[in-house]
Design a protein around this motif. Structure first.
Motif, PDB file in Angstrom:
ATOM      1  N   LEU A   1       0.812  -1.212   0.000  1.00  0.00           N
ATOM      2  CA  LEU A   1       0.000   0.000   0.000  1.00  0.00           C
ATOM      3  C   LEU A   1       0.851   1.271   0.000  1.00  0.00           C
ATOM      4  O   LEU A   1       0.318   2.378   0.005  1.00  0.00           O
ATOM      5  CB  LEU A   1      -0.936  -0.007   1.205  1.00  0.00           C
ATOM      6  CG  LEU A   1      -2.030  -1.074   1.146  1.00  0.00           C
ATOM      7  CD1 LEU A   1      -2.661  -1.273   2.511  1.00  0.00           C
ATOM      8  CD2 LEU A   1      -3.081  -0.699   0.110  1.00  0.00           C
ATOM      9  N   GLY A   2       2.170   1.123   0.014  1.00  0.00           N
ATOM     10  CA  GLY A   2       3.069   2.277  -0.037  1.00  0.00           C
ATOM     11  C   GLY A   2       3.060   3.099   1.240  1.00  0.00           C
ATOM     12  O   GLY A   2       3.113   4.324   1.194  1.00  0.00           O
ATOM     13  N   ILE A   3       3.003   2.413   2.394  1.00  0.00           N
ATOM     14  CA  ILE A   3       2.918   3.113   3.676  1.00  0.00           C
ATOM     15  C   ILE A   3       4.170   2.833   4.506  1.00  0.00           C
ATOM     16  O   ILE A   3       4.529   1.685   4.730  1.00  0.00           O
ATOM     17  CB  ILE A   3       1.667   2.662   4.459  1.00  0.00           C
ATOM     18  CG1 ILE A   3       0.407   2.964   3.656  1.00  0.00           C
ATOM     19  CG2 ILE A   3       1.614   3.341   5.827  1.00  0.00           C
ATOM     20  CD1 ILE A   3      -0.844   2.332   4.215  1.00  0.00           C
ATOM     21  N   ASN A   4       4.793   3.901   4.979  1.00  0.00           N
ATOM     22  CA  ASN A   4       5.934   3.794   5.887  1.00  0.00           C
ATOM     23  C   ASN A   4       5.377   3.635   7.296  1.00  0.00           C
ATOM     24  O   ASN A   4       4.646   4.497   7.784  1.00  0.00           O
ATOM     25  CB  ASN A   4       6.790   5.056   5.780  1.00  0.00           C
ATOM     26  CG  ASN A   4       7.915   5.097   6.782  1.00  0.00           C
ATOM     27  OD1 ASN A   4       8.065   4.220   7.628  1.00  0.00           O
ATOM     28  ND2 ASN A   4       8.728   6.134   6.695  1.00  0.00           N
ATOM     29  N   THR A   5       5.732   2.537   7.958  1.00  0.00           N
ATOM     30  CA  THR A   5       5.204   2.282   9.306  1.00  0.00           C
ATOM     31  C   THR A   5       6.263   2.430  10.396  1.00  0.00           C
ATOM     32  O   THR A   5       6.068   1.946  11.507  1.00  0.00           O
ATOM     33  CB  THR A   5       4.590   0.864   9.386  1.00  0.00           C
ATOM     34  OG1 THR A   5       5.602  -0.096   9.071  1.00  0.00           O
ATOM     35  CG2 THR A   5       3.407   0.717   8.460  1.00  0.00           C
ATOM     36  N   SER A   6       7.338   3.124  10.102  1.00  0.00           N
ATOM     37  CA  SER A   6       8.363   3.319  11.125  1.00  0.00           C
ATOM     38  C   SER A   6       7.797   4.170  12.260  1.00  0.00           C
ATOM     39  O   SER A   6       6.780   4.859  12.093  1.00  0.00           O
ATOM     40  CB  SER A   6       9.597   3.990  10.525  1.00  0.00           C
ATOM     41  OG  SER A   6       9.314   5.350  10.231  1.00  0.00           O
ATOM     42  N   GLY A   7       8.460   4.134  13.391  1.00  0.00           N
ATOM     43  CA  GLY A   7       8.002   4.875  14.562  1.00  0.00           C
ATOM     44  C   GLY A   7       7.901   6.371  14.353  1.00  0.00           C
ATOM     45  O   GLY A   7       7.150   7.045  15.048  1.00  0.00           O
TER      46      GLY A   7
ATOM     47  N   ASN B   1       5.611  15.887  -4.749  1.00  0.00           N
ATOM     48  CA  ASN B   1       6.399  15.322  -5.862  1.00  0.00           C
ATOM     49  C   ASN B   1       7.823  14.954  -5.462  1.00  0.00           C
ATOM     50  O   ASN B   1       8.519  14.283  -6.215  1.00  0.00           O
ATOM     51  CB  ASN B   1       6.388  16.261  -7.075  1.00  0.00           C
ATOM     52  CG  ASN B   1       6.893  17.647  -6.741  1.00  0.00           C
ATOM     53  OD1 ASN B   1       7.337  17.923  -5.633  1.00  0.00           O
ATOM     54  ND2 ASN B   1       6.802  18.543  -7.708  1.00  0.00           N
ATOM     55  N   LYS B   2       8.254  15.350  -4.273  1.00  0.00           N
ATOM     56  CA  LYS B   2       9.576  14.963  -3.778  1.00  0.00           C
ATOM     57  C   LYS B   2       9.487  13.769  -2.823  1.00  0.00           C
ATOM     58  O   LYS B   2      10.483  13.358  -2.249  1.00  0.00           O
ATOM     59  CB  LYS B   2      10.244  16.143  -3.077  1.00  0.00           C
ATOM     60  CG  LYS B   2      10.573  17.296  -4.018  1.00  0.00           C
ATOM     61  CD  LYS B   2      11.232  18.424  -3.280  1.00  0.00           C
ATOM     62  CE  LYS B   2      11.516  19.570  -4.246  1.00  0.00           C
ATOM     63  NZ  LYS B   2      12.086  20.729  -3.569  1.00  0.00           N
ATOM     64  N   GLY B   3       8.279  13.252  -2.641  1.00  0.00           N
ATOM     65  CA  GLY B   3       8.088  12.095  -1.775  1.00  0.00           C
ATOM     66  C   GLY B   3       7.907  12.445  -0.307  1.00  0.00           C
ATOM     67  O   GLY B   3       7.845  11.556   0.540  1.00  0.00           O
ATOM     68  N   LYS B   4       7.802  13.736   0.012  1.00  0.00           N
ATOM     69  CA  LYS B   4       7.618  14.156   1.401  1.00  0.00           C
ATOM     70  C   LYS B   4       6.125  14.116   1.740  1.00  0.00           C
ATOM     71  O   LYS B   4       5.281  14.579   0.973  1.00  0.00           O
ATOM     72  CB  LYS B   4       8.159  15.567   1.609  1.00  0.00           C
ATOM     73  CG  LYS B   4       8.091  16.028   3.037  1.00  0.00           C
ATOM     74  CD  LYS B   4       8.671  17.413   3.218  1.00  0.00           C
ATOM     75  CE  LYS B   4       8.526  17.805   4.674  1.00  0.00           C
ATOM     76  NZ  LYS B   4       8.854  19.200   4.895  1.00  0.00           N
TER      77      LYS B   4
END
Length: 176
Positions: free
Chosen positions: A90-96, A121-124
């Protein structure tokens, strides 16, 4: 900072236990549901049980589910905090330190159409305030509710019409 982390881990915020109309999915169940019923519109919350932001949002999501769900517009939750494979899919960052929890995705016709938070567009990640008002506005909940309700009503009318036609045909056979 260490003290705060220890306190949060030892005394997490209580989990929401109020009324809701939400389906909880595990593993690939949600994707199987999309495949089997692509005409159903789904609002999916991807969450992590350990995330304070997800915990605070739980009551808002529950209220949305009670106010907007019906047979053709459903609400689901998927714990991506314990499943890296699903999070990546799903393209989700699950880090703390992730700003992507929770992630809400609206699926129509089996495809994702609206997502919050979004990335530039920079991925932020562009922060999103998960309030009732923002959810209703950004996901156009009132319009989606009416559109999906109209589809459901039309489907019921067609069934009733077909049933009525069958009954009429049977009566005509009896009259002959």
């Amino acid at each position: 900072m260490v003290f705060f982390t220890v306190v949060v881990l030892i005394f997490p915020e209580p989990a929401f236990k109020g009324p809701e109309n939400i389906t909880y999915f595990k593993g690939e169940q949600f994707f199987e549901e999309l495949e089997n019923n692509p005409r159903t519109t789904w609002m999916l919350e991807c969450y992590a049980a350990w995330s304070p932001t997800c915990q605070r949002f739980a009551s808002v999501f529950a209220d949305l589910s009670l106010n907007y769900s019906h047979n053709h517009f459903k609400f689901g939750k998927l714990d991506v905090g314990t499943n890296d494979k699903l999070a990546k899919r799903l393209g989700i960052n699950t880090s703390g330190t992730s700003l992507e929890l929770p992630t809400l995705i609206l699926f129509q016709n089996g495809k994702p159409v609206i997502r919050r938070p979004v990335k530039n567009n920079k991925g932020k990640v562009i922060p999103f305030q998960f309030t009732m008002g923002n959810m209703i506005r950004d996901f156009d909940m009132n319009v989606i509710y009416e559109e999906t309700k109209t589809k459901a009503q039309k489907k019921q009318e067609k069934k009733a019409e077909a049933l009525g036609n069958n009954e009429n045909a049977e009566e005509e056979k009896k009259d002959k």
